[in-house]
Motif scaffolding. Structure first.
Motif, PDB file in Angstrom:
ATOM      1  N   ALA A  35       0.932  -1.255   0.002  1.00 42.66           N
ATOM      2  CA  ALA A  35       0.131   0.135   0.030  1.00 42.66           C
ATOM      3  C   ALA A  35       0.900   1.386  -0.058  1.00 42.66           C
ATOM      4  CB  ALA A  35      -0.898  -0.048   1.190  1.00 42.66           C
ATOM      5  N   TRP A  36       0.144   2.390  -0.571  1.00 40.64           N
ATOM      6  CA  TRP A  36       0.790   3.484  -0.442  1.00 40.64           C
ATOM      7  C   TRP A  36       0.165   4.590   0.672  1.00 40.64           C
ATOM      8  CZ3 TRP A  36       5.486   5.092  -2.056  1.00 40.64           C
ATOM      9  CH2 TRP A  36       5.923   4.492  -3.221  1.00 40.64           C
ATOM     10  N   PHE A  37       0.454   5.048   1.581  1.00 41.41           N
ATOM     11  CA  PHE A  37      -0.122   5.960   2.602  1.00 41.41           C
ATOM     12  C   PHE A  37       0.597   7.511   2.164  1.00 41.41           C
ATOM     13  CE2 PHE A  37      -2.777   3.623   5.272  1.00 41.41           C
ATOM     14  CZ  PHE A  37      -2.298   2.238   5.035  1.00 41.41           C
ATOM     15  N   ARG A  38       0.048   8.451   2.734  1.00 43.65           N
ATOM     16  CA  ARG A  38       0.831   9.856   2.764  1.00 43.65           C
ATOM     17  C   ARG A  38       0.434  10.467   4.080  1.00 43.65           C
ATOM     18  NH1 ARG A  38      -2.794  12.761  -2.350  1.00 43.65           N
ATOM     19  NH2 ARG A  38      -4.712  12.827  -1.190  1.00 43.65           N
ATOM     20  N   GLN A  39       1.146  11.550   4.135  1.00 42.38           N
ATOM     21  CA  GLN A  39       1.018  12.251   5.410  1.00 42.38           C
ATOM     22  C   GLN A  39       1.644  13.635   5.104  1.00 42.38           C
ATOM     23  OE1 GLN A  39       2.592  11.066   9.324  1.00 42.38           O
ATOM     24  NE2 GLN A  39       1.339  12.371  10.161  1.00 42.38           N
ATOM     25  N   ILE A  51      -2.519  -2.616  -3.479  1.00 41.68           N
ATOM     26  CA  ILE A  51      -2.555  -3.836  -4.401  1.00 41.68           C
ATOM     27  C   ILE A  51      -2.318  -5.168  -3.488  1.00 41.68           C
ATOM     28  CG2 ILE A  51       0.083  -3.371  -5.062  1.00 41.68           C
ATOM     29  CD1 ILE A  51      -1.136  -4.009  -7.845  1.00 41.68           C
ATOM     30  N   ILE A  52      -3.176  -5.943  -3.916  1.00 42.10           N
ATOM     31  CA  ILE A  52      -2.939  -7.385  -3.413  1.00 42.10           C
ATOM     32  C   ILE A  52      -1.915  -8.149  -4.474  1.00 42.10           C
ATOM     33  CG2 ILE A  52      -3.934  -9.671  -2.937  1.00 42.10           C
ATOM     34  CD1 ILE A  52      -6.530  -8.228  -2.069  1.00 42.10           C
ATOM     35  N   TRP A  53      -0.705  -8.324  -3.764  1.00 37.73           N
ATOM     36  CA  TRP A  53       0.181  -8.800  -5.073  1.00 37.73           C
ATOM     37  C   TRP A  53      -0.168 -10.039  -5.852  1.00 37.73           C
ATOM     38  CZ3 TRP A  53       5.083  -6.049  -5.102  1.00 37.73           C
ATOM     39  CH2 TRP A  53       6.049  -6.681  -6.211  1.00 37.73           C
ATOM     40  N   ARG A  99       1.671  -5.590   4.483  1.00 41.91           N
ATOM     41  CA  ARG A  99       1.093  -6.375   5.456  1.00 41.91           C
ATOM     42  C   ARG A  99       0.795  -7.863   4.843  1.00 41.91           C
ATOM     43  NH1 ARG A  99      -4.925  -3.755   5.838  1.00 41.91           N
ATOM     44  NH2 ARG A  99      -5.706  -5.014   4.019  1.00 41.91           N
ATOM     45  N   PRO A 100       0.851  -9.016   5.700  1.00 41.39           N
ATOM     46  CA  PRO A 100       0.245 -10.298   5.204  1.00 41.39           C
ATOM     47  C   PRO A 100      -1.119 -10.024   4.847  1.00 41.39           C
ATOM     48  CG  PRO A 100       1.514 -10.530   7.066  1.00 41.39           C
ATOM     49  CD  PRO A 100       1.327  -9.046   6.945  1.00 41.39           C
ATOM     50  N   THR A 101      -1.524 -10.366   3.321  1.00 39.13           N
ATOM     51  CA  THR A 101      -2.887 -10.195   2.887  1.00 39.13           C
ATOM     52  C   THR A 101      -4.002 -11.106   3.613  1.00 39.13           C
ATOM     53  OG1 THR A 101      -1.931 -10.075   0.353  1.00 39.13           O
ATOM     54  CG2 THR A 101      -4.331 -10.726   0.812  1.00 39.13           C
ATOM     55  N   LEU A 102      -3.671 -12.323   4.165  1.00 33.26           N
ATOM     56  CA  LEU A 102      -4.801 -13.067   4.789  1.00 33.26           C
ATOM     57  C   LEU A 102      -4.959 -12.731   6.116  1.00 33.26           C
ATOM     58  CD1 LEU A 102      -3.769 -16.850   3.794  1.00 33.26           C
ATOM     59  CD2 LEU A 102      -5.580 -15.320   2.680  1.00 33.26           C
ATOM     60  N   ARG A 103      -3.935 -12.043   6.807  1.00 33.16           N
ATOM     61  CA  ARG A 103      -4.145 -11.667   8.007  1.00 33.16           C
ATOM     62  C   ARG A 103      -4.937 -10.117   8.121  1.00 33.16           C
ATOM     63  NH1 ARG A 103       0.472  -8.744  10.661  1.00 33.16           N
ATOM     64  NH2 ARG A 103      -0.837  -7.126   9.622  1.00 33.16           N
ATOM     65  N   GLY A 104      -4.925  -9.405   7.094  1.00 37.24           N
ATOM     66  CA  GLY A 104      -5.548  -8.094   7.090  1.00 37.24           C
ATOM     67  C   GLY A 104      -4.956  -7.188   8.287  1.00 37.24           C
ATOM     68  N   TYR A 109       4.992  -3.469   8.063  1.00 36.18           N
ATOM     69  CA  TYR A 109       6.334  -2.722   7.466  1.00 36.18           C
ATOM     70  C   TYR A 109       5.903  -1.637   6.804  1.00 36.18           C
ATOM     71  CZ  TYR A 109       7.311  -7.722   8.502  1.00 36.18           C
ATOM     72  OH  TYR A 109       7.476  -8.788   8.959  1.00 36.18           O
ATOM     73  N   TRP A 110       7.066  -0.496   6.810  1.00 38.98           N
ATOM     74  CA  TRP A 110       6.883   0.632   6.445  1.00 38.98           C
ATOM     75  C   TRP A 110       8.236   1.117   5.974  1.00 38.98           C
ATOM     76  CZ3 TRP A 110       2.416   3.499   6.430  1.00 38.98           C
ATOM     77  CH2 TRP A 110       1.565   2.950   6.993  1.00 38.98           C
TER      78      TRP A 110
END
Length: 120
Positions: A35-39, A51-53, A99-104, A109-110
């Motif tokens: 994912a992309w975030f912004r601040q 995006i789900i890889w 992040r791991p997809t299945l866990r949500g 990680y950043w």
């Protein structure tokens, strides 16, 4: 452990484009969501796109829908954010996350962030 390194930020005029990159290492990304975030200065961090890889499926914040595109390159383990029709309100530090997809849930990680500045 996943290491993320962003690049591609800079200064651009309103209406212009930038492409951010996020190089990932340390784990097989096929089981991750990127994912992309912004601040922006003085504001909370906000979600931009993900995006789900494995599937390549994408989701966008309403504020960037139709202007930004998230994609990934399997061979390079890299996620991109193509930003078009940039507006001054897009000015922020942009972060890549995983992040791991299945866990949500929250992202584990950043990256360190890359500054995007859009002048009017």
């Amino acid at each position: 452990q996943v290491q993320l390194v962003e690049s591609g930020g800079g200064l651009v005029q309103a209406g212009g484009s930038l492409k951010l990159s996020c190089a990932a290492s340390g784990r097989t990304l096929s089981t991750y969501t990127m994912a992309w975030f912004r601040q922006a200065s003085g504001k909370e961090r906000e979600f931009v796109a993900r995006i789900i890889w494995s599937a390549g499926s994408t989701t966008y914040a309403d504020s960037v829908k139709g202007r930004f595109t998230i994609s990934r390159d399997n061979a390079k383990d890299t996620v991109y954010l193509q930003m078009n029709s940039l507006k001054p309100e897009d000015t922020a530090v942009y972060y890549c996350a995983a992040r791991p997809t299945l866990r949500g849930g929250p992202y584990d990680y950043w990256g360190q962030g890359t500054q995007v500045t859009v002048s009017s």
